[in-house]
Write a protein that holds these residues in place. Sequence first.
Motif, short mmCIF file in Angstrom:
data_model
loop_
_atom_site.label_atom_id
_atom_site.label_comp_id
_atom_site.label_asym_id
_atom_site.label_seq_id
_atom_site.Cartn_x
_atom_site.Cartn_y
_atom_site.Cartn_z
N SER A 126 0.83 -1.21 0.00
CA SER A 126 0.00 0.00 0.00
C SER A 126 0.86 1.26 0.00
O SER A 126 0.61 2.19 -0.77
N ILE A 127 1.87 1.27 0.87
CA ILE A 127 2.75 2.44 0.95
C ILE A 127 3.50 2.63 -0.36
O ILE A 127 3.60 3.75 -0.88
N ALA A 128 4.03 1.54 -0.92
CA ALA A 128 4.83 1.63 -2.14
C ALA A 128 3.96 1.80 -3.39
O ALA A 128 4.48 2.03 -4.48
N GLU A 129 2.62 1.70 -3.21
CA GLU A 129 1.68 1.81 -4.32
C GLU A 129 2.04 0.81 -5.42
O GLU A 129 2.18 1.15 -6.59
N ARG A 130 2.23 -0.44 -4.99
CA ARG A 130 2.63 -1.50 -5.92
C ARG A 130 1.73 -2.71 -5.75
O ARG A 130 1.06 -2.87 -4.74
N GLN A 131 1.75 -3.54 -6.75
CA GLN A 131 1.11 -4.85 -6.72
C GLN A 131 2.22 -5.89 -6.76
O GLN A 131 3.25 -5.66 -7.40
N LEU A 145 10.47 -4.87 -2.07
CA LEU A 145 9.28 -4.22 -1.51
C LEU A 145 9.61 -3.35 -0.30
O LEU A 145 9.18 -2.19 -0.25
N PRO A 146 10.37 -3.85 0.69
CA PRO A 146 10.71 -2.95 1.81
C PRO A 146 11.44 -1.69 1.36
O PRO A 146 11.18 -0.59 1.85
N GLN A 147 12.35 -1.84 0.39
CA GLN A 147 13.09 -0.67 -0.11
C GLN A 147 12.15 0.32 -0.78
O GLN A 147 12.25 1.53 -0.56
N ALA A 148 11.23 -0.18 -1.59
CA ALA A 148 10.26 0.71 -2.26
C ALA A 148 9.39 1.43 -1.24
O ALA A 148 9.10 2.62 -1.38
N ALA A 149 8.95 0.73 -0.20
CA ALA A 149 8.12 1.35 0.84
C ALA A 149 8.91 2.42 1.59
O ALA A 149 8.39 3.51 1.86
N ILE A 150 10.15 2.13 1.93
CA ILE A 150 10.98 3.11 2.63
C ILE A 150 11.17 4.36 1.78
O ILE A 150 11.07 5.49 2.28
N GLU A 151 11.43 4.18 0.49
CA GLU A 151 11.62 5.33 -0.40
C GLU A 151 10.35 6.19 -0.46
O GLU A 151 10.43 7.42 -0.43
N LYS A 152 9.17 5.56 -0.52
CA LYS A 152 7.91 6.31 -0.55
C LYS A 152 7.71 7.08 0.76
O LYS A 152 7.24 8.21 0.74
N ILE A 154 10.04 8.18 2.79
CA ILE A 154 10.99 9.30 2.80
C ILE A 154 10.51 10.40 1.87
O ILE A 154 10.55 11.59 2.23
N ASP A 155 10.05 10.04 0.69
CA ASP A 155 9.56 11.03 -0.27
C ASP A 155 8.32 11.77 0.25
O ASP A 155 8.15 12.96 0.00
N ALA A 156 7.46 11.07 0.98
CA ALA A 156 6.23 11.68 1.49
C ALA A 156 6.50 12.69 2.59
O ALA A 156 5.74 13.64 2.77
#
Length: 172
Positions: A126-131, A145-152, A154-156
């Motif tokens: 959900s955080i990473a806006e991915r499927q 997935l954890p890396q993508a969520a962390i990046e989102k 930080i960006d938010a």
Amino acid sequence: AWYDPESKEPTLSTCKKIIELLRPDFEYFESPASRASQRETELKRYTEEQYDALDGMAINPRVIFTGPAGTGKTLLAIEAARRYQLAGKNTLLICYNHFLGDWLKDVTSSLSPRVTTGTLHGRMLSIAERQPPEFSNQQFWDEELPQAAIEKIIDAGDKCTLFDQLVIDEAQ
């Protein structure tokens, strides 16, 4: 060292005698009323222990409940989330197992919107806006997935959804 295959011992009759000595026939009967009384006593004891645990949680910012399956850890997690909701705190209740996550969502649906429930990986998706990819591998779940969520997150920055409380059931 005592066993000698040449002697053909123990014989079948010797084995039967050993069994009779070590495990005699007996029958145990417990009445349904006795069983119900025993269960009620045990349930009351567990309930009191669980309330003590929850009360202790109120004065400790970080608590870990451990125990074997069936001891009530998930019920403690649900009750903790309910208490946080009543106190007006935004709470994230997550677990690892998909089936447990679905069940927790159903059970805690009445606590929404203060309590958000799901799985760890579902939250990260959900955080990473991915499927998840159609054929995902362990690297996707453990690293990508954890890396993508962390990046989102930080960006938010300040726009990121924050929670006052975090309750984790079955923290692998």
